[in-house]
Design a protein around this motif. Structure first.
Motif, mmCIF file in Angstrom:
data_model
loop_
_atom_site.group_PDB
_atom_site.id
_atom_site.type_symbol
_atom_site.label_atom_id
_atom_site.label_comp_id
_atom_site.label_asym_id
_atom_site.label_seq_id
_atom_site.Cartn_x
_atom_site.Cartn_y
_atom_site.Cartn_z
ATOM 1 N N PRO A 129 0.796 -1.232 0.000
ATOM 2 C CA PRO A 129 0.000 0.000 0.000
ATOM 3 C C PRO A 129 0.828 1.282 0.000
ATOM 4 O O PRO A 129 1.995 1.295 0.390
ATOM 5 C CB PRO A 129 -0.814 -0.112 1.290
ATOM 6 C CG PRO A 129 -0.036 -1.027 2.162
ATOM 7 C CD PRO A 129 0.626 -2.009 1.242
ATOM 8 N N VAL A 130 0.179 2.342 -0.461
ATOM 9 C CA VAL A 130 0.695 3.707 -0.351
ATOM 10 C C VAL A 130 -0.157 4.407 0.698
ATOM 11 O O VAL A 130 -1.392 4.371 0.620
ATOM 12 C CB VAL A 130 0.581 4.462 -1.686
ATOM 13 C CG1 VAL A 130 1.025 5.910 -1.518
ATOM 14 C CG2 VAL A 130 1.380 3.768 -2.776
ATOM 15 N N THR A 131 0.480 5.023 1.682
ATOM 16 C CA THR A 131 -0.250 5.730 2.740
ATOM 17 C C THR A 131 0.170 7.186 2.768
ATOM 18 O O THR A 131 1.357 7.488 2.874
ATOM 19 C CB THR A 131 0.016 5.095 4.112
ATOM 20 O OG1 THR A 131 -0.324 3.705 4.076
ATOM 21 C CG2 THR A 131 -0.801 5.788 5.194
ATOM 22 N N LEU A 132 -0.800 8.073 2.658
ATOM 23 C CA LEU A 132 -0.544 9.498 2.839
ATOM 24 C C LEU A 132 -1.013 9.887 4.231
ATOM 25 O O LEU A 132 -2.107 9.487 4.659
ATOM 26 C CB LEU A 132 -1.275 10.328 1.788
ATOM 27 C CG LEU A 132 -0.686 10.217 0.375
ATOM 28 C CD1 LEU A 132 -1.373 9.131 -0.414
ATOM 29 C CD2 LEU A 132 -0.785 11.553 -0.365
ATOM 30 N N LEU A 133 -0.180 10.636 4.932
ATOM 31 C CA LEU A 133 -0.498 11.058 6.294
ATOM 32 C C LEU A 133 0.126 12.418 6.547
ATOM 33 O O LEU A 133 0.711 13.022 5.639
ATOM 34 C CB LEU A 133 -0.012 10.002 7.293
ATOM 35 C CG LEU A 133 1.413 9.445 7.133
ATOM 36 C CD1 LEU A 133 2.466 10.443 7.569
ATOM 37 C CD2 LEU A 133 1.571 8.153 7.918
ATOM 38 N N VAL A 134 -0.013 12.906 7.767
ATOM 39 C CA VAL A 134 0.526 14.225 8.113
ATOM 40 C C VAL A 134 1.467 14.080 9.291
ATOM 41 O O VAL A 134 1.135 13.432 10.301
ATOM 42 C CB VAL A 134 -0.610 15.214 8.475
ATOM 43 C CG1 VAL A 134 -0.029 16.586 8.827
ATOM 44 C CG2 VAL A 134 -1.598 15.335 7.313
ATOM 45 N N GLY A 135 2.665 14.646 9.153
ATOM 46 C CA GLY A 135 3.657 14.572 10.212
ATOM 47 C C GLY A 135 4.131 15.943 10.655
ATOM 48 O O GLY A 135 3.364 16.916 10.620
ATOM 49 N N ARG A 136 5.411 16.022 11.030
ATOM 50 C CA ARG A 136 5.957 17.269 11.602
ATOM 51 C C ARG A 136 6.658 18.158 10.582
ATOM 52 O O ARG A 136 7.354 19.096 10.931
ATOM 53 C CB ARG A 136 6.949 16.939 12.717
ATOM 54 C CG ARG A 136 6.321 16.310 13.937
ATOM 55 C CD ARG A 136 7.291 16.329 15.125
ATOM 56 N NE ARG A 136 8.468 15.503 14.905
ATOM 57 C CZ ARG A 136 9.720 15.956 14.823
ATOM 58 N NH1 ARG A 136 9.968 17.266 14.945
ATOM 59 N NH2 ARG A 136 10.728 15.117 14.640
ATOM 60 N N GLY A 137 6.518 17.845 9.298
ATOM 61 C CA GLY A 137 7.166 18.663 8.281
ATOM 62 C C GLY A 137 8.619 18.311 8.070
ATOM 63 O O GLY A 137 9.386 19.129 7.566
ATOM 64 N N THR A 138 8.997 17.079 8.425
ATOM 65 C CA THR A 138 10.400 16.674 8.320
ATOM 66 C C THR A 138 10.640 15.572 7.306
ATOM 67 O O THR A 138 11.783 15.339 6.916
ATOM 68 C CB THR A 138 10.919 16.188 9.685
ATOM 69 O OG1 THR A 138 10.076 15.104 10.145
ATOM 70 C CG2 THR A 138 10.900 17.303 10.706
ATOM 71 N N THR A 139 9.605 14.879 6.861
ATOM 72 C CA THR A 139 9.785 13.723 5.986
ATOM 73 C C THR A 139 8.765 13.758 4.848
ATOM 74 O O THR A 139 7.562 13.783 5.086
ATOM 75 C CB THR A 139 9.607 12.409 6.771
ATOM 76 O OG1 THR A 139 10.528 12.389 7.859
ATOM 77 C CG2 THR A 139 9.861 11.206 5.874
ATOM 78 N N GLY A 140 9.281 13.751 3.609
ATOM 79 C CA GLY A 140 8.392 13.768 2.462
ATOM 80 C C GLY A 140 7.973 12.382 2.013
ATOM 81 O O GLY A 140 6.848 12.190 1.551
ATOM 82 N N GLY A 141 8.876 11.423 2.120
ATOM 83 C CA GLY A 141 8.554 10.070 1.682
ATOM 84 C C GLY A 141 9.451 9.044 2.327
ATOM 85 O O GLY A 141 10.647 9.288 2.519
ATOM 86 N N VAL A 142 8.874 7.917 2.672
ATOM 87 C CA VAL A 142 9.616 6.805 3.269
ATOM 88 C C VAL A 142 9.208 5.533 2.532
ATOM 89 O O VAL A 142 8.019 5.308 2.285
ATOM 90 C CB VAL A 142 9.296 6.645 4.765
ATOM 91 C CG1 VAL A 142 9.995 5.430 5.336
ATOM 92 C CG2 VAL A 142 9.699 7.886 5.541
#
Length: 316
Positions: A129-142
């Motif tokens: 799966p591909v998951t889009l979520l919201v974090g602290r503004g430090t990571t664009g993609g993992v």
């Protein structure tokens, strides 16, 4: 006549069943694109007037969230207190992220098209799966073997990439999804050489462009125009170094020197390797399977040379 009709019906039924089976296989191979975490995050923001505290984020964002969100929180966010602090400290980042959340339907359909193309180019492709979520503004993609996770707020703020938000997300997700198919992306290599790491990223850029229409870092191509000779000579001279700092993972850079130029060089090497091969699909598979011990051989087999240096045929 009746027997002819029966054969026609039977033949039509067989074709229909085969088509249904093919469609089922396609659906089974199609990735799930999860956006529920984004929806839940902005519901929490709305309920709190844009100032959620850690407890509210914990109960209404994290706890009911996806497995990917739980893993991402542990590895990249740290705690809901840290997320609450980031929201207070960088409110404009989250206001902007909401505009990208509005583009999610187009992003989902674009990603689905790109990954269908991946299945045709790489028949052995995996589709976690591909998951889009919201974090602290430090990571664009993992990227992990279990799937791709996209930090919506970080990628939304990456204006130096594609100006169109939907394109930016689709091309970046395509790039990250190619990493899922790479052996090297799942294995931590201590002190990788610049050449090896560039081939990993360049392979993802090359295949990502094949399946989505553009590389994730298309802006590098525009900036490098007219600078190819100097940049590529510099890369060749440094390719055995384990210092990646001038070429990879060094941010957007500026007009003097863009960051992540290894993506651009690597894509050019990858394209040369595939274009030189008799069997394109096999060459792509070999490119995606690059390893530290095969990087130099793959580089040599590509026949690639800096734009101002003649190759083995005498061409420049």
């Amino acid at each position: 006549m009746a027997s002819v009709i029966c054969r026609w019906i039977a033949g039509g039924l067989a074709i229909a069943l085969l088509a249904t089976a093919a469609q089922a296989e396609t659906r089974a191979r199609a990735p799930i694109v999860r956006t529920d975490d984004v929806t839940r995050f902005f519901a929490v923001m709305d309920a709190s007037g844009g100032r959620p505290d850690a407890l509210l984020l914990q109960r209404r964002y994290l706890e009911p969230g996806s497995d990917a969100l739980h893993q991402f929180s542990e590895l990249r966010i740290g705690s809901m207190q840290r997320l609450a602090d980031a929201i207070q400290q960088k409110p404009a980042l989250y206001v902007k992220a909401r505009t990208c959340a509005a583009a999610l339907p187009g992003i989902r359909s674009g990603v689905a098209r790109a990954l269908r193309n991946l299945g045709e180019i790489v028949p052995s492709a995996r589709f976690p799966p591909v998951t889009l979520l919201v974090g602290r503004g430090t990571t664009g993609g993992v990227t992990t073997p279990d799937g791709v996770v996209i930090g919506l707020e970080t990628l939304c703020n990456a204006d130096w990439m594609q100006a169109d938000v939907t394109e930016r997300f689709v091309h970046l997700i395509a790039h990250e999804y190619v990493h899922v198919q790479q052996h090297g992306a799942a294995v931590e290599v201590p002190a990788p050489t610049l050449l090896y790491q560039t081939l990993l990223e360049g392979g993802a850029e090359y295949v990502g462009e094949l399946i989505s229409g553009q590389p994730a870092n298309s802006h590098l191509r525009r900036w490098a125009a007219g600078r190819e000779c100097a940049l590529e000579r510099e890369f060749v001279a440094q390719r055995d170094s384990t210092d990646l700092s001038r070429w990879l993972y060094n941010g957007p850079g500026d007009d003097t020197r863009r960051g992540d130029l290894g993506y651009w060089v690597g894509q050019r090497i990858a394209r040369a390797y595939v274009n030189r091969a008799d069997d394109r699909q096999k060459a792509i598979a070999e490119l995606l399977d690059v390893r530290p011990e095969t990087a130099e051989a793959l580089f040599s087999a590509s026949g690639w040379t800096p734009a101002c240096v003649p190759d083995s045929t005498g061409a420049r």
